[in-house]
Scaffold this active site. Structure first.
Site, PDB file in Angstrom:
ATOM      1  N   GLU A 145      -6.292 -56.280   8.447  1.00  0.00           N
ATOM      2  CA  GLU A 145      -5.285 -55.540   9.054  1.00  0.00           C
ATOM      3  C   GLU A 145      -3.995 -55.762   8.220  1.00  0.00           C
ATOM      4  O   GLU A 145      -3.313 -56.668   8.682  1.00  0.00           O
ATOM      5  CB  GLU A 145      -5.030 -55.747  10.585  1.00  0.00           C
ATOM      6  CG  GLU A 145      -6.199 -55.409  11.489  1.00  0.00           C
ATOM      7  CD  GLU A 145      -6.197 -55.854  12.773  1.00  0.00           C
ATOM      8  OE1 GLU A 145      -4.934 -55.543  13.070  1.00  0.00           O
ATOM      9  OE2 GLU A 145      -7.010 -56.018  13.506  1.00  0.00           O
ATOM     10  N   PHE A 146      -3.658 -54.860   7.375  1.00  0.00           N
ATOM     11  CA  PHE A 146      -4.380 -53.597   6.775  1.00  0.00           C
ATOM     12  C   PHE A 146      -4.078 -53.685   5.288  1.00  0.00           C
ATOM     13  O   PHE A 146      -3.114 -54.201   4.847  1.00  0.00           O
ATOM     14  CB  PHE A 146      -4.003 -52.374   7.478  1.00  0.00           C
ATOM     15  CG  PHE A 146      -4.046 -52.171   8.654  1.00  0.00           C
ATOM     16  CD1 PHE A 146      -5.261 -51.891   9.477  1.00  0.00           C
ATOM     17  CD2 PHE A 146      -2.957 -52.658   9.649  1.00  0.00           C
ATOM     18  CE1 PHE A 146      -5.370 -51.655  10.787  1.00  0.00           C
ATOM     19  CE2 PHE A 146      -3.141 -52.619  11.258  1.00  0.00           C
ATOM     20  CZ  PHE A 146      -4.461 -51.902  11.715  1.00  0.00           C
TER      21      PHE A 146
END
Ligand SMILES: *[C@@H]1O[C@H](CO)[C@@H](O)[C@H](O)[C@H]1NC(C)=O
Ligand SMILES: *[C@@H]1O[C@H](CO)[C@@H](O)[C@H](O)[C@H]1NC(C)=O
Ligand SMILES: *[C@@H]1O[C@H](CO)[C@@H](O)[C@H](O)[C@H]1NC(C)=O
Ligand SMILES: *[C@@H]1O[C@H](CO)[C@@H](O)[C@H](O)[C@H]1NC(C)=O
Length: 378
Positions: A145-146
């Site tokens: 993420e991310f």
């Protein structure tokens, strides 16, 4: 509350028609997954997981060493992992057990450097396979993420491609079923965050992952305390912050429905109302409400509603539940809104759904309702 029922009913008709039409074609089996955060162990030991409600359970999380790109697993974690897979497989031999790698909010990003070079990608990939086999997992899930730039998305694509090749090779060499490879991804495949626009590599996702776990939640939260929100809105008439927008964008990007699994939150977001008389979704707020940084797990929401005698309501536009008392406001999903979402996911031809997270439900009410809502072809 009653006004949401027509939606559910319509979806039921749509799906019944659809499943009849599709009964002849061979569909991959449904995914009913749940992430198991390691920190819920005292409330929910692995032996207490209701394995009749899930096809896949994901242990969250293991994080690679950011210098060696391998996994430093202590003796106590090793015991926990072995116990986890053994216990779940023993309870239900059909349940697949994966471990999820990474997680939200990790600083620094444990993947960015690793993914830039073939040599470090190989070290990481070999380590993931080694851990899976050593501790009895059926596969793993990447929760990065991310990827923060178009370049990182390219690296992500290389990683998936090489990972799939390594999985195939290992399965062939050991004569075992290939390990499952999934990834948790943002609700929409293209997004602007921290000033950088990027898109997931749809072809690499489609060709190399068993499926993606689309995180259809967190559209609203403590970063905007000026207005209440349905943080996992299925629809939003005014903005693109909705699961239908995200899922349709994934389909449009070229990832087929049978590789998309819709995320469902077992937690709510809270706000402090500006005016207790204005308590709809989208009402003015002045801060976060109860809970740690304005978050309550579903079981905490139920407890909060009971204790404060809060009024519980449903919002038809977003397909969500909310409750309020005084200036406290909570937006969440309950069994009713979750059922509507599950039916909607099935109507769109998706592979299934996953919950974040096990241990947050109120005695399997929402997860149980979700499981029985998925219509199985006879
Ligand atoms: C690795 O992580 C540690 C702390 O988690 C951090 O201090 C260090 O800078 C990181 N090293 C690299 C190469 O990213
Ligand atoms: C897992 O741990 C629990 C609690 O410590 C224990 O009772 C159980 O026997 C263990 N199961 C396995 C399969 O190791
Ligand atoms: C929603 O996204 C589409 C592109 O997918 C864009 O054209 C549109 O302007 C967006 N709408 C809003 C309200 O941001
Ligand atoms: C598991 O869930 C099913 C369906 O909700 C329920 O019938 C069953 O009693 C549950 N089992 C346990 C051990 O809670």
């Amino acid at each position: 509350m009653l006004s949401i029922l027509p939606i559910v009913y319509t979806l039921f008709i749509v799906i019944t028609a659809r499943s009849t039409a599709m009964a002849a074609s061979r569909l991959p089996p449904v995914v009913k997954a749940g992430y198991y955060p390691s920190w819920v162990v005292d409330d929910l030991p692995p032996s207490a997981i209701n394995t009749s409600l899930f096809t896949h359970v994901l242990y969250a999380f293991l994080v690679p060493n950011n210098v060696t790109f391998g996994f430093d697993i202590s003796d106590s974690t090793a015991m926990i992992l072995s116990n986890f897979t053994t216990t779940l497989h023993r309870k239900n031999s059909y349940v697949k057990v994966l471990y999820s790698i990474g997680g939200g909010g990790i600083e620094p990003d444990p993947f960015a450097v690793m993914a830039t070079k073939a040599s470090s990608r190989k070290v990481f990939i070999d380590a993931t396979i080694g851990v899976a086999r050593k501790y009895g997992f059926d596969g793993f899930d990447l929760d990065w993420e991310f990827p923060e730039s178009p370049k990182a998305m390219d690296d992500f694509a290389f990683l998936l491609k090489e990972w799939r090749q390594a999985i195939r090779k290992e399965a062939k060499m050991t004569n075992r079923p290939p390990l499952l490879l999934t990834a948790a991804v943002y609700y929409s495949p293209e997004f602007l965050m921290y000033g950088s626009r990027r898109s997931y590599p749809a072809a690499a996702v489609r060709n190399n992952l068993d499926w993606v776990n689309v995180m259809c939640y967190d559209y609203h939260g403590s970063w905007d305390t000026s207005v209440t929100g349905a943080h996992a809105a299925l629809f939003d008439p005014k903005t693109n912050l909705s699961s239908v927008y995200g899922i349709k964008s994934w389909l449009k990007a070229g990832v087929p429905g049978n590789k998309l699994v819709m995320g469902l939150p077992l937690y709510g977001k809270t706000w402090k109302l500006k005016d207790p008389k204005l308590h709809e979704v989208g009402s003015p707020a002045v801060g976060v409400g109860p809970g740690d940084d304005g978050v309550l797990t579903y079981v905490q929401v139920v407890e909060f509603n009971r204790r404060t005698k809060a009024t519980v309501a449903h919002d038809v536009d977003t397909v969500s539940a909310y409750s309020y008392t005084g200036t406290s406001w909570v937006g969440y999903d309950d069994a009713l809104s979750t059922t509507a979402k599950v039916l909607f996911a099935q109507a769109l031809g998706l592979r299934g759904y996953f919950f974040w997270a096990l241990g947050y439900d109120n005695d399997w009410t929402v997860t149980g309702q979700a499981s029985s809502s998925w219509i199985v072809d006879k």
